[in-house]
Design an enzyme around this catalytic site. Sequence first.
Site, mmCIF file in Angstrom:
data_model
loop_
_atom_site.group_PDB
_atom_site.id
_atom_site.type_symbol
_atom_site.label_atom_id
_atom_site.label_comp_id
_atom_site.label_asym_id
_atom_site.label_seq_id
_atom_site.Cartn_x
_atom_site.Cartn_y
_atom_site.Cartn_z
ATOM 1 N N ASP A 9 -42.520 -55.919 -7.164
ATOM 2 C CA ASP A 9 -41.344 -56.715 -7.112
ATOM 3 C C ASP A 9 -41.583 -58.030 -7.949
ATOM 4 O O ASP A 9 -43.084 -58.438 -7.849
ATOM 5 C CB ASP A 9 -40.959 -57.524 -5.628
ATOM 6 N N LYS A 10 -40.859 -58.965 -7.724
ATOM 7 C CA LYS A 10 -41.017 -60.356 -8.919
ATOM 8 C C LYS A 10 -42.488 -61.238 -8.054
ATOM 9 O O LYS A 10 -42.945 -61.307 -8.950
ATOM 10 C CB LYS A 10 -39.462 -61.046 -8.731
#
Length: 349
Positions: free
Chosen positions: A143-144
């Site tokens: 994820d970011k």
Amino acid sequence: MDKSDIYIRIETEARAEGSRLDKTLSELQPDRSRSYWQKIIEEGRVTVDGRSVRASRKLKEGEVIEAYLPPATELLVEPEDIPLSILFEDEDVLVIDKPKNMVVHPAPGHMSGTVVNAVLYHCRGQLSGINGVLRPGIVHRIDKDTTGSLMICKNDSSHRALAKQLAEHSIERSYRALIWGNPLEDEFTVDQPIGRDPRDRKRMAIAAKGEGKNAITHVRVLERFEKLSYIECRLETGRTHQIRVHLSHLGYPLLGDGIYGRFRGPADGIGDEAAEQKRVKKELAMAGIPQSAAKDMRGQCLHAMRLGFTHPESGERIIVDAPLPEYFENLFTILGENFTPQNDFFMIN
């Protein structure tokens, strides 16, 4: 169909019995929305046992779904000279230490500043093309706002080999996280299926019986603080947001998680920067953590620390560790004055 189309073949399992075709495809391929699949089905690009069907078609166990997806060539991804922290590299594989607030692959409206932009520049055309122009070399993602080890494939043969290892669960993936609360056991396993949240398709959730995809996370508590715990998570499977969903389901959400945590923001994780900082500040205050420890703090406290895989060419076992990021160390200084994070990893039987 065109030769450049992306071919997908899926043999339905028992859990898909009676489910709609479009619903099943959106759950098995979560990077593509249900509306996307409805459009693709309407265009005749999806068959079940060789026959064109409607999106509402109810599936049976053992049926074969075949899809021919148009390549994403309409969007141009530009190489960008973005510094990379390289943990391992040879002519076949690249492993980087991904920082916070960096998206892995481009998407409409977010076409720059991603890992793909950076590796296109760094590798200069030497990337696997299996996942198309938007995801060259990307065999898995994080994820970011998750930091740590991310593997990129430089050619198609390496991509196929490592994708096979992922499917067989032979790639070692160990994460470190800070969670709210203190679990009763020092070691435990979460075995709960994960699917799209029926109330909000942008979120993932524990799926109802017979739905979703199987997901298994092994957890070990490394240190207990007053309100938080420092844990290691070993992934046996790799579903979207798996660790975040599993721990939140048990009542131990990750510190800072704006989607599944105690203080939530937009489900897509995209919002006003000032509002995000305010949310983080509020959560840290509840945990008794001063703002001085919040440097680079954004989103969930989750770090992909260890990545272990069999090299696709040499057959050698490669183990790569990404050091804990500075914001973790800052938090530890506040939480435990004499605490030193241990670097051993537990094994799955």
